[in-house]
Design a protein around this motif. Structure first.
Motif, PDB file in Angstrom:
ATOM      1  N   PHE A 148       0.833  -1.193   0.000  1.00 55.24           N
ATOM      2  CA  PHE A 148       0.000   0.000   0.000  1.00 55.24           C
ATOM      3  C   PHE A 148       0.874   1.252   0.000  1.00 55.24           C
ATOM      4  CE2 PHE A 148      -2.499  -3.294   2.019  1.00 55.24           C
ATOM      5  CZ  PHE A 148      -3.768  -3.115   1.495  1.00 55.24           C
ATOM      6  N   LEU A 149       0.286   2.368  -0.366  1.00 60.34           N
ATOM      7  CA  LEU A 149       0.897   3.665  -0.144  1.00 60.34           C
ATOM      8  C   LEU A 149       0.148   4.336   0.995  1.00 60.34           C
ATOM      9  CD1 LEU A 149       1.487   5.085  -3.742  1.00 60.34           C
ATOM     10  CD2 LEU A 149       3.071   3.814  -2.285  1.00 60.34           C
ATOM     11  N   ASP A 150       0.895   4.956   1.904  1.00 65.58           N
ATOM     12  CA  ASP A 150       0.257   5.599   3.042  1.00 65.58           C
ATOM     13  C   ASP A 150      -0.293   6.967   2.644  1.00 65.58           C
ATOM     14  OD1 ASP A 150       2.376   7.396   3.011  1.00 65.58           O
ATOM     15  OD2 ASP A 150       3.312   6.619   4.831  1.00 65.58           O
ATOM     16  N   ALA A 151      -0.691   7.756   3.626  1.00 69.65           N
ATOM     17  CA  ALA A 151      -1.341   9.038   3.365  1.00 69.65           C
ATOM     18  C   ALA A 151      -0.449  10.004   2.603  1.00 69.65           C
ATOM     19  CB  ALA A 151      -1.791   9.662   4.681  1.00 69.65           C
ATOM     20  N   PHE A 152       0.889   9.816   2.675  1.00 72.97           N
ATOM     21  CA  PHE A 152       1.827  10.724   2.008  1.00 72.97           C
ATOM     22  C   PHE A 152       2.477  10.105   0.773  1.00 72.97           C
ATOM     23  CE2 PHE A 152       1.599  12.065   6.427  1.00 72.97           C
ATOM     24  CZ  PHE A 152       1.346  13.422   6.285  1.00 72.97           C
ATOM     25  N   GLY A 153       2.102   8.857   0.448  1.00 69.81           N
ATOM     26  CA  GLY A 153       2.663   8.209  -0.731  1.00 69.81           C
ATOM     27  C   GLY A 153       3.877   7.361  -0.467  1.00 69.81           C
ATOM     28  N   SER A 154       4.166   7.038   0.791  1.00 70.08           N
ATOM     29  CA  SER A 154       5.271   6.137   1.124  1.00 70.08           C
ATOM     30  C   SER A 154       4.725   4.711   1.266  1.00 70.08           C
ATOM     31  CB  SER A 154       5.942   6.574   2.426  1.00 70.08           C
ATOM     32  OG  SER A 154       6.549   7.841   2.268  1.00 70.08           O
ATOM     33  N   PRO A 155       5.543   3.699   0.957  1.00 63.94           N
ATOM     34  CA  PRO A 155       5.037   2.316   0.963  1.00 63.94           C
ATOM     35  C   PRO A 155       4.845   1.748   2.360  1.00 63.94           C
ATOM     36  CG  PRO A 155       7.377   2.345   0.451  1.00 63.94           C
ATOM     37  CD  PRO A 155       6.945   3.779   0.486  1.00 63.94           C
ATOM     38  N   ILE A 156       3.814   0.929   2.491  1.00 68.66           N
ATOM     39  CA  ILE A 156       3.519   0.226   3.733  1.00 68.66           C
ATOM     40  C   ILE A 156       3.099  -1.205   3.392  1.00 68.66           C
ATOM     41  CG2 ILE A 156       1.937   0.022   5.693  1.00 68.66           C
ATOM     42  CD1 ILE A 156       1.622   2.952   5.778  1.00 68.66           C
ATOM     43  N   GLU A 157       3.682  -2.165   4.065  1.00 71.80           N
ATOM     44  CA  GLU A 157       3.235  -3.537   3.954  1.00 71.80           C
ATOM     45  C   GLU A 157       2.199  -3.781   5.051  1.00 71.80           C
ATOM     46  OE1 GLU A 157       3.592  -5.266   1.383  1.00 71.80           O
ATOM     47  OE2 GLU A 157       5.365  -6.537   1.510  1.00 71.80           O
ATOM     48  N   VAL A 158       0.983  -4.116   4.667  1.00 74.09           N
ATOM     49  CA  VAL A 158      -0.070  -4.400   5.644  1.00 74.09           C
ATOM     50  C   VAL A 158      -0.369  -5.889   5.607  1.00 74.09           C
ATOM     51  CG1 VAL A 158      -2.420  -3.886   6.383  1.00 74.09           C
ATOM     52  CG2 VAL A 158      -1.030  -2.094   5.346  1.00 74.09           C
ATOM     53  N   THR A 159      -0.261  -6.544   6.756  1.00 73.70           N
ATOM     54  CA  THR A 159      -0.498  -7.975   6.876  1.00 73.70           C
ATOM     55  C   THR A 159      -1.451  -8.218   8.044  1.00 73.70           C
ATOM     56  OG1 THR A 159       1.288  -8.372   8.463  1.00 73.70           O
ATOM     57  CG2 THR A 159       1.881  -8.354   6.109  1.00 73.70           C
ATOM     58  N   PRO A 160      -1.989  -9.442   8.175  1.00 75.80           N
ATOM     59  CA  PRO A 160      -2.831  -9.727   9.341  1.00 75.80           C
ATOM     60  C   PRO A 160      -2.106  -9.496  10.662  1.00 75.80           C
ATOM     61  CG  PRO A 160      -3.113 -11.429   7.678  1.00 75.80           C
ATOM     62  CD  PRO A 160      -1.961 -10.564   7.220  1.00 75.80           C
ATOM     63  N   ASP A 161      -0.768  -9.614  10.651  1.00 74.05           N
ATOM     64  CA  ASP A 161       0.001  -9.461  11.885  1.00 74.05           C
ATOM     65  C   ASP A 161       0.124  -8.012  12.328  1.00 74.05           C
ATOM     66  OD1 ASP A 161       0.412 -12.194  12.030  1.00 74.05           O
ATOM     67  OD2 ASP A 161       2.251 -12.093  10.840  1.00 74.05           O
ATOM     68  N   ASN A 162       0.178  -7.079  11.378  1.00 75.23           N
ATOM     69  CA  ASN A 162       0.375  -5.681  11.766  1.00 75.23           C
ATOM     70  C   ASN A 162      -0.830  -4.798  11.469  1.00 75.23           C
ATOM     71  OD1 ASN A 162       0.391  -5.133   9.015  1.00 75.23           O
ATOM     72  ND2 ASN A 162       2.572  -4.692   8.895  1.00 75.23           N
ATOM     73  N   LEU A 163      -1.947  -5.416  11.147  1.00 73.68           N
ATOM     74  CA  LEU A 163      -3.131  -4.645  10.765  1.00 73.68           C
ATOM     75  C   LEU A 163      -3.544  -3.662  11.843  1.00 73.68           C
ATOM     76  CD1 LEU A 163      -5.423  -4.146   8.760  1.00 73.68           C
ATOM     77  CD2 LEU A 163      -6.683  -6.013   9.839  1.00 73.68           C
ATOM     78  N   HIS A 164      -3.350  -4.032  13.118  1.00 72.22           N
ATOM     79  CA  HIS A 164      -3.768  -3.153  14.219  1.00 72.22           C
ATOM     80  C   HIS A 164      -2.966  -1.862  14.269  1.00 72.22           C
ATOM     81  CE1 HIS A 164      -0.286  -5.276  15.851  1.00 72.22           C
ATOM     82  NE2 HIS A 164      -0.144  -4.279  16.695  1.00 72.22           N
TER      83      HIS A 164
END
Length: 208
Positions: A2-18
């Motif tokens: 994903f890209l975050d609110a500013f356009g930087s990458p984020i890996e979102v998984t079930p482990d870090n979803l919170h």
């Protein structure tokens, strides 16, 4: 990823979803059609890739068209997209075939005008390591501006091709000379990769 609110990458998984608010992640980048990607519950947004990867992904995983929006991009042709708090310029760059299959893969370049930052995002390294062809007008522009941050998936160091992948990534970094290199997970990368970074204020800021 994903890209975050500013356009930087984020890996979102079930482990870090919170750790993240999924409703803010309206942009996702599809770098390969080999794997079905994880989507947070109730996620809505647009998935960016090339027409070829999108079609291959749809054939393989048959995603629900009522839940996902796909946007096909032309390689090397920048497009402006809106994140929650910034407008960024997104470019899809072919990276040849995957080393694990005959599928084509992509890397992405994200230009953040508000931060004056160019980010290269790689999930894996394929057969093509020259992401900016010398005979394309895009090459001169990127080489002139430079790459500030290269994001890599540190999971490539956990397979039997570890040494080979590290050497290939080092070669890429040596050619691009980014300000710094970071992992998508946030975990530390091998120290040898830091030697390929150019010496700059950004590199020092990120301890590169």
């Amino acid at each position: 990823m994903f890209l975050d609110a500013f356009g930087s990458p984020i890996e979102v998984t079930p482990d870090n979803l919170h750790e993240y608010s999924y409703d803010l992640h309206g942009t996702k980048l599809l770098t390969s059609s080999d794997f079905e990607f994880y989507l947070p519950p109730k996620w809505h947004g647009t998935i960016y890739s090339t027409e070829e990867l999108i079609q291959n992904y749809r054939k393989r995983f048959n995603p629900d068209p009522t839940l996902l929006t796909f946007h096909a991009m032309q390689p090397y042709e920048p497009e402006f997209i809106c994140c929650e708090r910034a407008v960024v310029e997104l470019t899809a760059l072919p990276a040849g075939q995957s080393l694990y299959s005959d599928s084509e893969i992509l890397v992405f370049l994200v230009k953040q005008p508000a931060r004056n930052t160019n980010i290269l995002i790689t999930k894996e390294l394929g057969t093509e390591l020259n992401f900016f062809p010398h005979d394309h007008h895009y090459h001169a522009r990127i080489m002139d501006e430079g790459i500030d941050i290269v994001y890599v998936d540190d999971k490539i160091y956990n397979d039997p091709m570890t040494n080979y992948q590290q050497q290939r990534l080092y070669n890429v970094l040596s050619n691009i000379q980014p300000g710094t290199v970071m992992s998508l997970s946030g975990r530390p990368l091998p120290e040898v990769l830091r030697g390929a970074c150019r010496k700059s204020s950004l590199a020092k800021e990120h301890n590169c």
